[in-house]
Motif scaffolding. Structure first.
Motif, PDB file in Angstrom:
ATOM      1  N   UNK A 184       3.745   2.416  10.591  1.00  0.00           N
ATOM      2  CA  UNK A 184       5.150   2.490  11.110  1.00  0.00           C
ATOM      3  C   UNK A 184       5.406   1.054  11.763  1.00  0.00           C
ATOM      4  N   UNK A 185       4.265   0.385  12.542  1.00  0.00           N
ATOM      5  CA  UNK A 185       4.347  -0.783  12.922  1.00  0.00           C
ATOM      6  C   UNK A 185       4.635  -1.976  11.770  1.00  0.00           C
ATOM      7  N   UNK A 186       3.910  -1.650  10.819  1.00  0.00           N
ATOM      8  CA  UNK A 186       4.033  -2.661   9.765  1.00  0.00           C
ATOM      9  C   UNK A 186       5.269  -2.783   9.133  1.00  0.00           C
ATOM     10  N   UNK A 239       3.452  -3.452   4.897  1.00  0.00           N
ATOM     11  CA  UNK A 239       2.355  -2.294   4.944  1.00  0.00           C
ATOM     12  C   UNK A 239       0.983  -2.760   4.667  1.00  0.00           C
ATOM     13  N   UNK A 240       0.997  -3.668   3.552  1.00  0.00           N
ATOM     14  CA  UNK A 240      -0.271  -4.053   3.151  1.00  0.00           C
ATOM     15  C   UNK A 240      -1.068  -4.973   4.286  1.00  0.00           C
ATOM     16  N   UNK A 241      -0.145  -5.696   4.885  1.00  0.00           N
ATOM     17  CA  UNK A 241      -0.835  -6.612   6.102  1.00  0.00           C
ATOM     18  C   UNK A 241      -1.271  -5.510   7.219  1.00  0.00           C
ATOM     19  N   UNK A 242      -0.540  -4.444   7.537  1.00  0.00           N
ATOM     20  CA  UNK A 242      -0.928  -3.628   8.491  1.00  0.00           C
ATOM     21  C   UNK A 242      -2.202  -2.928   8.316  1.00  0.00           C
ATOM     22  N   UNK A 243      -2.345  -2.418   6.947  1.00  0.00           N
ATOM     23  CA  UNK A 243      -3.619  -1.710   6.760  1.00  0.00           C
ATOM     24  C   UNK A 243      -4.939  -2.787   6.717  1.00  0.00           C
ATOM     25  N   UNK A 254       3.662  -5.272  18.778  1.00  0.00           N
ATOM     26  CA  UNK A 254       3.767  -3.966  18.828  1.00  0.00           C
ATOM     27  C   UNK A 254       2.346  -3.220  19.409  1.00  0.00           C
ATOM     28  N   UNK A 255       1.326  -4.216  19.558  1.00  0.00           N
ATOM     29  CA  UNK A 255       0.048  -3.677  19.815  1.00  0.00           C
ATOM     30  C   UNK A 255      -0.462  -2.454  19.109  1.00  0.00           C
TER      31      UNK A 255
END
Length: 161
Positions: A21-23, A81-85, A156-157
């Motif tokens: 969600x943050x990503x 989303x890839x970065x977030x993962x 967004x920590x």
């Protein structure tokens, strides 16, 4: 007891959804930053023959003018989303913050873009069909995109629920 079970769920699978969600939000912000750079490129008349957003629309086979914009924003969100993962699960170098990791991620995206998408849109490898300015502008856009993804995601920590 029930609260402890709730904490277990929060620290399990939902952490991934939390990060995604943050990503997605970070990808929206970063895509907007990249779009602004391409708009400024057009405004100042830099490499007028190279219309990256228009080329994405043409590549999709659509005649609708907004297709390139949708592809750019959709790809920007998916790549974020890839970065977030990856961010919470892979450490590049201890102490490296998210914006720096994001800028590196943006560079890698640019590199893949230069050897896959650019030949598909008729720009050749590294968009050299349009001269040296095209790969430089897209490099700046890629690094800016990555930096904004990292900065927004980090702000967004995401690691703390």
């Amino acid at each position: 007891m029930e609260r402890k079970g709730h904490q277990k769920v929060l620290s399990g699978e939902s952490v991934i959804f939390h990060d995604l969600g943050k990503g997605a939000l970070a990808g929206l912000a970063a895509s907007t930053a990249a779009v602004l750079l391409f708009v400024l490129k057009s405004f100042f008349g830099l490499v007028p023959q190279f219309n990256f957003i228009g080329s994405l629309g043409t590549l999709s086979g659509s005649t609708w003018a907004g297709a390139g914009w949708l592809i750019l924003y959709g790809a920007g969100i998916i790549l974020a989303l890839g970065f977030a993962l990856l961010d919470a699960r892979i450490e590049i170098h201890p102490g490296t913050n998210e914006p720096i990791r994001g800028a590196f991620y943006g560079f890698l995206i640019w590199l893949v873009l230069m050897v896959t998408v650019m030949p598909l849109i008729g720009a050749g490898f590294f968009a050299m069909a349009f001269g040296i300015a095209a790969p430089i502008i897209t490099l700046v856009a890629g690094i800016l995109y990555g930096w904004v993804v990292g900065a927004a995601y980090g702000a967004m920590n995401p690691e703390n629920l």
